[in-house]
Design a protein around this motif. Structure first.
Motif, mmCIF file in Angstrom:
data_model
loop_
_atom_site.group_PDB
_atom_site.id
_atom_site.type_symbol
_atom_site.label_atom_id
_atom_site.label_comp_id
_atom_site.label_asym_id
_atom_site.label_seq_id
_atom_site.Cartn_x
_atom_site.Cartn_y
_atom_site.Cartn_z
ATOM 1 N N SER A 60 0.841 -1.163 0.037
ATOM 2 C CA SER A 60 -0.006 0.136 -0.102
ATOM 3 C C SER A 60 0.831 1.284 0.010
ATOM 4 C CB SER A 60 -1.025 -0.121 1.220
ATOM 5 O OG SER A 60 -0.139 -0.054 2.494
ATOM 6 N N GLU A 61 1.965 1.031 -0.063
ATOM 7 C CA GLU A 61 3.030 2.203 -0.142
ATOM 8 C C GLU A 61 4.428 1.935 -0.844
ATOM 9 O OE1 GLU A 61 5.701 2.657 3.563
ATOM 10 O OE2 GLU A 61 3.807 2.212 4.302
ATOM 11 N N LEU A 62 4.867 2.696 -1.482
ATOM 12 C CA LEU A 62 6.333 2.526 -2.127
ATOM 13 C C LEU A 62 7.206 3.299 -1.607
ATOM 14 C CD1 LEU A 62 4.672 3.075 -5.938
ATOM 15 C CD2 LEU A 62 5.061 1.029 -4.918
ATOM 16 N N LYS A 63 8.439 2.461 -1.300
ATOM 17 C CA LYS A 63 9.675 3.240 -0.499
ATOM 18 C C LYS A 63 10.737 3.216 -1.508
ATOM 19 C CE LYS A 63 11.310 3.376 3.974
ATOM 20 N NZ LYS A 63 11.153 2.956 5.069
ATOM 21 N N PHE A 64 11.336 4.379 -1.935
ATOM 22 C CA PHE A 64 12.870 4.415 -2.621
ATOM 23 C C PHE A 64 13.481 5.770 -2.190
ATOM 24 C CE2 PHE A 64 8.790 5.639 -4.934
ATOM 25 C CZ PHE A 64 9.026 7.121 -5.244
ATOM 26 N N PRO A 65 14.645 5.821 -2.435
ATOM 27 C CA PRO A 65 15.549 7.049 -2.195
ATOM 28 C C PRO A 65 14.903 8.191 -2.881
ATOM 29 C CG PRO A 65 16.909 5.032 -2.721
ATOM 30 C CD PRO A 65 15.739 4.753 -3.305
ATOM 31 N N LEU A 66 15.171 9.109 -1.955
ATOM 32 C CA LEU A 66 14.487 10.353 -2.410
ATOM 33 C C LEU A 66 15.313 11.112 -3.548
ATOM 34 C CD1 LEU A 66 12.641 12.901 -2.005
ATOM 35 C CD2 LEU A 66 14.395 13.862 -0.300
ATOM 36 N N SER A 67 16.527 10.744 -3.533
ATOM 37 C CA SER A 67 17.357 11.329 -4.776
ATOM 38 C C SER A 67 17.082 10.679 -5.990
ATOM 39 C CB SER A 67 18.930 10.943 -4.433
ATOM 40 O OG SER A 67 19.379 9.550 -4.255
ATOM 41 N N ASP A 68 16.802 9.010 -5.951
ATOM 42 C CA ASP A 68 16.172 8.622 -7.301
ATOM 43 C C ASP A 68 15.008 9.212 -7.617
ATOM 44 O OD1 ASP A 68 18.626 7.173 -6.932
ATOM 45 O OD2 ASP A 68 17.259 5.112 -6.374
ATOM 46 N N PHE A 69 14.053 9.519 -6.768
ATOM 47 C CA PHE A 69 12.564 10.160 -7.293
ATOM 48 C C PHE A 69 12.878 11.358 -7.831
ATOM 49 C CE2 PHE A 69 8.328 10.419 -7.068
ATOM 50 C CZ PHE A 69 7.883 11.645 -6.435
ATOM 51 N N LEU A 70 13.758 12.399 -7.180
ATOM 52 C CA LEU A 70 14.126 13.817 -7.535
ATOM 53 C C LEU A 70 14.713 13.491 -9.004
ATOM 54 C CD1 LEU A 70 15.350 15.394 -4.317
ATOM 55 C CD2 LEU A 70 13.067 15.625 -5.469
ATOM 56 N N GLU A 71 15.643 12.661 -9.141
ATOM 57 C CA GLU A 71 16.435 12.345 -10.505
ATOM 58 C C GLU A 71 15.334 12.098 -11.670
ATOM 59 O OE1 GLU A 71 20.245 10.180 -12.608
ATOM 60 O OE2 GLU A 71 19.148 9.074 -10.756
ATOM 61 N N ALA A 72 14.553 11.178 -11.295
ATOM 62 C CA ALA A 72 13.439 10.699 -12.280
ATOM 63 C C ALA A 72 12.433 11.907 -12.629
ATOM 64 C CB ALA A 72 12.684 9.494 -11.523
#
Length: 83
Positions: A60-72
């Motif tokens: 029910s939630e996704l978790k990943f590095p913030l830096s990866d999300f910002l890069e995407a």
């Protein structure tokens, strides 16, 4: 403490017992969207994204590095602008 943005987003500082460090919650028009934690350090912050549309058999939630999300987000917005 809360930071209210004109866009309808609100940033709330939290002391969530799931994490050792302080976290921030991002809300949009009063609905929880994500939570960012820095338990692994400032350079490896993680973001939890909450969605009612995620397949419940998965999570029910996704978790990943913030830096990866910002890069995407950066790459996607550049690609969209150049399209």
């Amino acid at each position: 403490m809360a930071i209210n943005l004109d866009s309808g987003f609100e940033i709330l500082y939290l002391s969530d017992l799931k994490y050792n460090e302080m976290t921030v919650e991002i809300q949009y028009k009063g609905q929880q969207v994500a939570q960012i934690n820095k338990d692994k350090g400032f350079e490896k912050m993680e973001i939890d994204i909450y969605s009612e549309y995620v397949n419940l058999d998965f999570l029910s939630e996704l978790k990943f590095p913030l830096s990866d999300f910002l890069e995407a987000i950066n790459i996607a917005s550049t690609a969209l602008r150049d399209a």
